[in-house]
Design an enzyme around this catalytic site. Sequence first.
Site, PDB file in Angstrom:
ATOM      1  N   SER A   1       0.796  -1.225   0.000  1.00 27.54           N
ATOM      2  CA  SER A   1       0.000   0.000   0.000  1.00 27.54           C
ATOM      3  C   SER A   1       0.831   1.279   0.000  1.00 27.54           C
ATOM      4  O   SER A   1       0.282   2.364  -0.150  1.00 27.54           O
ATOM      5  CB  SER A   1      -0.923   0.011   1.225  1.00 27.54           C
ATOM      6  OG  SER A   1      -1.910  -0.992   1.104  1.00 27.54           O
TER       7      SER A   1
ATOM      8  N   GLU B   1      -6.694  -0.586  -3.620  1.00 28.37           N
ATOM      9  CA  GLU B   1      -6.847   0.877  -3.574  1.00 28.37           C
ATOM     10  C   GLU B   1      -6.486   1.446  -2.198  1.00 28.37           C
ATOM     11  O   GLU B   1      -6.937   2.521  -1.821  1.00 28.37           O
ATOM     12  CB  GLU B   1      -8.279   1.299  -3.938  1.00 28.37           C
ATOM     13  CG  GLU B   1      -8.686   0.948  -5.348  1.00 28.37           C
ATOM     14  CD  GLU B   1      -7.919   1.749  -6.396  1.00 28.37           C
ATOM     15  OE1 GLU B   1      -8.059   2.982  -6.439  1.00 28.37           O
ATOM     16  OE2 GLU B   1      -7.178   1.121  -7.162  1.00 28.37           O
TER      17      GLU B   1
ATOM     18  N   THR C   1      -5.617  -5.649 -11.885  1.00 31.63           N
ATOM     19  CA  THR C   1      -6.982  -6.038 -12.243  1.00 31.63           C
ATOM     20  C   THR C   1      -7.204  -5.836 -13.734  1.00 31.63           C
ATOM     21  O   THR C   1      -6.891  -4.781 -14.272  1.00 31.63           O
ATOM     22  CB  THR C   1      -8.000  -5.209 -11.448  1.00 31.63           C
ATOM     23  OG1 THR C   1      -7.772  -5.407 -10.048  1.00 31.63           O
ATOM     24  CG2 THR C   1      -9.423  -5.622 -11.787  1.00 31.63           C
TER      25      THR C   1
END
Length: 406
Positions: free
Chosen positions: A145, A383, A171
């Site tokens: 992250s 995210e 993705t």
Amino acid sequence: MINLELPKKLRASANQAHQVASQIFRPISRKYDLGEHEYPVELDTMAAMVDGLSDSGTQKISGASGGRSDEEAPSTAVLLNANGGNMSALLNALETSWGDVGLMLSIPYQGLGNAAIAAVATDEQLERFGKVWASMAITEPSFGSDSAAVTTTAVLDGDEWVLNGERIFVTAGQRSTHIVVWASVDRSLGRAAIKSFVVPRDAPGLSVARLEHKLGIKASDTAVLLLQDCRIPKDNILGSPEVNVEKGFAGVMQTFDNTRPMVAAMAIGVTRAALEELRAILTDAGIEISYDTPANNQHAAAAEFLRMEADYESAYLLALRAAWMADNKKPNSLEASMSKAKAGRTGTDVTLKSVELAGAVGYSQRLLLEKWGRDSKILDIFEGTQQIQQLIVARRVLGKTSAELK
């Protein structure tokens, strides 16, 4: 008085998305959960429909608009209240994720990378890349992250950028037509030198190393990408190529202000699906859920349902607030992280608790409850993880910098 009712045009758009989720996604949800990496051919028809709706300006299924409004509001407006691309995309992502979040992430030409392009690109670039299907490639093997820890490099060689590095957990990394890659143009300048680049699928030096086998969202392909002396045109760098040390990482990070509420919407959609299924199961079992009786005077399962429903409502309202702020050009970094943190945590809590309360049928594949439990976990991770969101919120609330509060 605050009015939380959605405008008529957004209700109509969300209803269309719900019909897609109900009539297309739900019937094939289990099929592509079991057939991991199998391309959902039904989405080809879906892509044509989405393209037509986008051209007509009537609907945005996911975050491809990046929040750029179709109509610019006059700067002289005193009581501006715009509901544009972000709000429309959020509601539609919520509804389609109610159907199947993995399939939602697989809709052609509606990738998270499209939102990244719209958030940072110039008007000329937005026009040029307006019809691509873009994945967003951020995570590397060396970090999760901490997006500022990018080691992928971009070196200008004449009229081309040469990119070298590895990206994991991308993705739609195999299916998309373009990849938005974060890379450093000068690692000695730190995070300020990190820029976004649009890499075409057929760019020399770009390859798919493997597809990941995952806990959930199996309908969505998740790829490991290699960039080995990958060459792209000079003008494929998004925004300005200049390194502004004072501005730092803010330009690239602006992407998350648009995409984090979108991921929150995905989690909210899955949460609502689980709550609706659980309510039906409890009702069939003769357990009444009352809004007039104190929770501690009701069946334990009913009390738990009321708690989870309250969390769902708060996550939903936080996401609406973050999207509304983006549409109205208000800084929403704090609200975007709050919505993502709340929705991600609520999604995993509600789906897994629903599996538990449903008993044996919840753990079996007779229903989609166990699938939603698996799917929801990634929505609390990608995210920006739960922990990262809480750190960002703490920094904003306390007025601390990233160096002061780690």
